[in-house]
Motif scaffolding. Structure first.
Motif, PDB file in Angstrom:
ATOM      1  N   THR A 176       0.843  -1.186   0.000  1.00  0.00           N
ATOM      2  CA  THR A 176       0.000   0.000   0.000  1.00  0.00           C
ATOM      3  C   THR A 176       0.882   1.241   0.000  1.00  0.00           C
ATOM      4  O   THR A 176       2.092   1.166   0.201  1.00  0.00           O
ATOM      5  CB  THR A 176      -0.924   0.053   1.237  1.00  0.00           C
ATOM      6  N   GLU A 177       0.257   2.404  -0.206  1.00  0.00           N
ATOM      7  CA  GLU A 177       1.012   3.655  -0.259  1.00  0.00           C
ATOM      8  C   GLU A 177       1.582   4.047   1.095  1.00  0.00           C
ATOM      9  O   GLU A 177       2.505   4.857   1.169  1.00  0.00           O
ATOM     10  CB  GLU A 177       0.119   4.776  -0.789  1.00  0.00           C
ATOM     11  N   LYS A 178       1.041   3.503   2.179  1.00  0.00           N
ATOM     12  CA  LYS A 178       1.498   3.885   3.504  1.00  0.00           C
ATOM     13  C   LYS A 178       2.341   2.821   4.195  1.00  0.00           C
ATOM     14  O   LYS A 178       2.911   3.084   5.255  1.00  0.00           O
ATOM     15  CB  LYS A 178       0.295   4.235   4.389  1.00  0.00           C
ATOM     16  N   SER A 179       2.419   1.620   3.634  1.00  0.00           N
ATOM     17  CA  SER A 179       3.149   0.550   4.310  1.00  0.00           C
ATOM     18  C   SER A 179       4.656   0.783   4.240  1.00  0.00           C
ATOM     19  O   SER A 179       5.155   1.473   3.352  1.00  0.00           O
ATOM     20  CB  SER A 179       2.792  -0.808   3.699  1.00  0.00           C
ATOM     21  N   TRP A 180       5.361   0.151   5.168  1.00  0.00           N
ATOM     22  CA  TRP A 180       6.787   0.444   5.381  1.00  0.00           C
ATOM     23  C   TRP A 180       7.409  -0.818   5.958  1.00  0.00           C
ATOM     24  O   TRP A 180       7.858  -0.872   7.079  1.00  0.00           O
ATOM     25  CB  TRP A 180       6.860   1.636   6.294  1.00  0.00           C
ATOM     26  N   ASP A 181       7.383  -1.896   5.124  1.00  0.00           N
ATOM     27  CA  ASP A 181       7.767  -3.215   5.611  1.00  0.00           C
ATOM     28  C   ASP A 181       8.953  -3.835   4.875  1.00  0.00           C
ATOM     29  O   ASP A 181       9.638  -4.693   5.427  1.00  0.00           O
ATOM     30  CB  ASP A 181       6.583  -4.192   5.500  1.00  0.00           C
ATOM     31  N   ASN A 182       9.167  -3.445   3.619  1.00  0.00           N
ATOM     32  CA  ASN A 182      10.200  -4.074   2.792  1.00  0.00           C
ATOM     33  C   ASN A 182      11.148  -3.024   2.230  1.00  0.00           C
ATOM     34  O   ASN A 182      11.144  -2.740   1.033  1.00  0.00           O
ATOM     35  CB  ASN A 182       9.549  -4.851   1.648  1.00  0.00           C
ATOM     36  N   PRO A 183      11.966  -2.422   3.091  1.00  0.00           N
ATOM     37  CA  PRO A 183      12.790  -1.298   2.638  1.00  0.00           C
ATOM     38  C   PRO A 183      13.936  -1.737   1.735  1.00  0.00           C
ATOM     39  O   PRO A 183      14.366  -2.889   1.758  1.00  0.00           O
ATOM     40  CB  PRO A 183      13.327  -0.722   3.948  1.00  0.00           C
ATOM     41  N   GLY A 184      14.420  -0.798   0.959  1.00  0.00           N
ATOM     42  CA  GLY A 184      15.630  -1.022   0.175  1.00  0.00           C
ATOM     43  C   GLY A 184      16.839  -0.584   0.974  1.00  0.00           C
ATOM     44  O   GLY A 184      16.837   0.482   1.594  1.00  0.00           O
ATOM     45  N   VAL A 185      17.884  -1.397   0.956  1.00  0.00           N
ATOM     46  CA  VAL A 185      19.109  -1.088   1.692  1.00  0.00           C
ATOM     47  C   VAL A 185      20.007  -0.225   0.816  1.00  0.00           C
ATOM     48  O   VAL A 185      20.447  -0.646  -0.246  1.00  0.00           O
ATOM     49  CB  VAL A 185      19.844  -2.375   2.114  1.00  0.00           C
ATOM     50  N   VAL A 186      20.269   0.976   1.272  1.00  0.00           N
ATOM     51  CA  VAL A 186      21.086   1.931   0.519  1.00  0.00           C
ATOM     52  C   VAL A 186      22.560   1.832   0.913  1.00  0.00           C
ATOM     53  O   VAL A 186      23.450   1.954   0.070  1.00  0.00           O
ATOM     54  CB  VAL A 186      20.567   3.360   0.736  1.00  0.00           C
ATOM     55  N   ALA A 187      22.828   1.604   2.187  1.00  0.00           N
ATOM     56  CA  ALA A 187      24.208   1.490   2.674  1.00  0.00           C
ATOM     57  C   ALA A 187      24.179   0.744   4.002  1.00  0.00           C
ATOM     58  O   ALA A 187      23.128   0.668   4.666  1.00  0.00           O
ATOM     59  CB  ALA A 187      24.840   2.868   2.860  1.00  0.00           C
ATOM     60  N   LEU A 188      25.323   0.169   4.392  1.00  0.00           N
ATOM     61  CA  LEU A 188      25.377  -0.530   5.685  1.00  0.00           C
ATOM     62  C   LEU A 188      26.806  -0.596   6.178  1.00  0.00           C
ATOM     63  O   LEU A 188      27.764  -0.481   5.410  1.00  0.00           O
ATOM     64  CB  LEU A 188      24.774  -1.934   5.587  1.00  0.00           C
ATOM     65  N   GLN A 189      26.932  -0.806   7.483  1.00  0.00           N
ATOM     66  CA  GLN A 189      28.196  -1.116   8.138  1.00  0.00           C
ATOM     67  C   GLN A 189      27.938  -2.285   9.076  1.00  0.00           C
ATOM     68  O   GLN A 189      26.845  -2.420   9.634  1.00  0.00           O
ATOM     69  CB  GLN A 189      28.741   0.077   8.922  1.00  0.00           C
TER      70      GLN A 189
END
Length: 245
Positions: free
Chosen positions: A64-77
């Protein structure tokens, strides 16, 4: 603000990791610093991985437009694997370099509807993985990005929303990230496009310049040095009138 994650699959006395960010506000090209503290539980364990990820909301990955469950990883340490004794406490300081092409969540100091960014800590022990909670951050526009957003406002364009997408935009000229962000603006009446017509804008930022893409047109390069609001307004007005005026 601190946030914690623990491996519930290992029981109530499982190890716990706490992450404290030095700041919840950053710009593309900046650095986020995190203090990570691990506290042992009731038994000795082998910590396979602790990773602190910089993530963004990706439109196509969410139901949905408001869901926030499967983010894209931009950077990590990450912290290398280590043995953690029962009750032992260990700390590490991690610095995450924010890419120049990082999707922004704020422009002109205001929230951009549709885009979200966060830091997430992953704790992995004995093949059990806890991805923890999102600790949301504000990614403010670069000065040149703010100038162009202000130019749109000055010309009467109205911001609708921002979307982060996966892949290459317009062939991926100069694009290094696997993500790109589209800002959607409604045309003002001056350009004769109708009340619901939109112009999609993409910024591909670098340390000294950016590419501007408008719909299928571009990329158009702009150096940061000497760039002014008047220049942005004049260029954008000429550009739009030459294509749609």
């Amino acid at each position: 603000m601190a946030f914690r994650t623990f491996l519930s699959s290992l029981g109530i006395n499982a190890p716990e990791v706490t992450t404290v960010l030095n700041s919840h506000e950053v710009r593309p090209g900046g650095t986020l610093t995190a203090e990570v503290t691990v506290r042992g539980g009731a038994a000795d364990v082998r910590v396979e991985r602790i990773a602190v990820q910089l993530v963004t909301r990706v439109e196509a990955a969410e139901p949905t437009e408001k869901s926030w469950d499967n983010p894209g990883v931009v950077a990590l340490q990450a912290v290398p694997a280590f043995d953690l004794a029962a009750g032992e406490e260990r700390g590490a300081r991690l610095a995450i370099e924010v890419p120049w092409e990082m999707p922004i969540t704020h422009a002109l100091g205001r929230d951009l509807r549709g885009t979200r960014a966060a830091v997430r800590t992953i704790l992995e022990i004995d093949n059990a993985v806890d991805r923890g909670d999102f600790d949301e951050i504000a990614v403010h526009a670069l000065p040149a990005q703010d100038l162009f957003v202000d130019a749109y406002r000055t010309l009467g364009f109205r911001f609708d929303e921002a979307e982060v997408k996966t892949g290459r935009v317009n062939g991926g000229h100069n694009q290094l990230s696997k993500f790109w962000q589209e800002l959607e603006f409604y045309f003002p009446a001056d350009y004769g496009r109708g009340p619901n017509a939109q112009l999609e804008t993409v910024f591909i930022a670098r340390h000294d310049s950016l590419d501007l893409i408008t719909g299928p047109h571009g990329p158009y390069p702009f150096d940061y040095a000497g760039l002014t609001l008047d220049q942005c307004v004049a260029w954008l007005d000429r550009h739009c009138r030459s294509l749609w005026g």
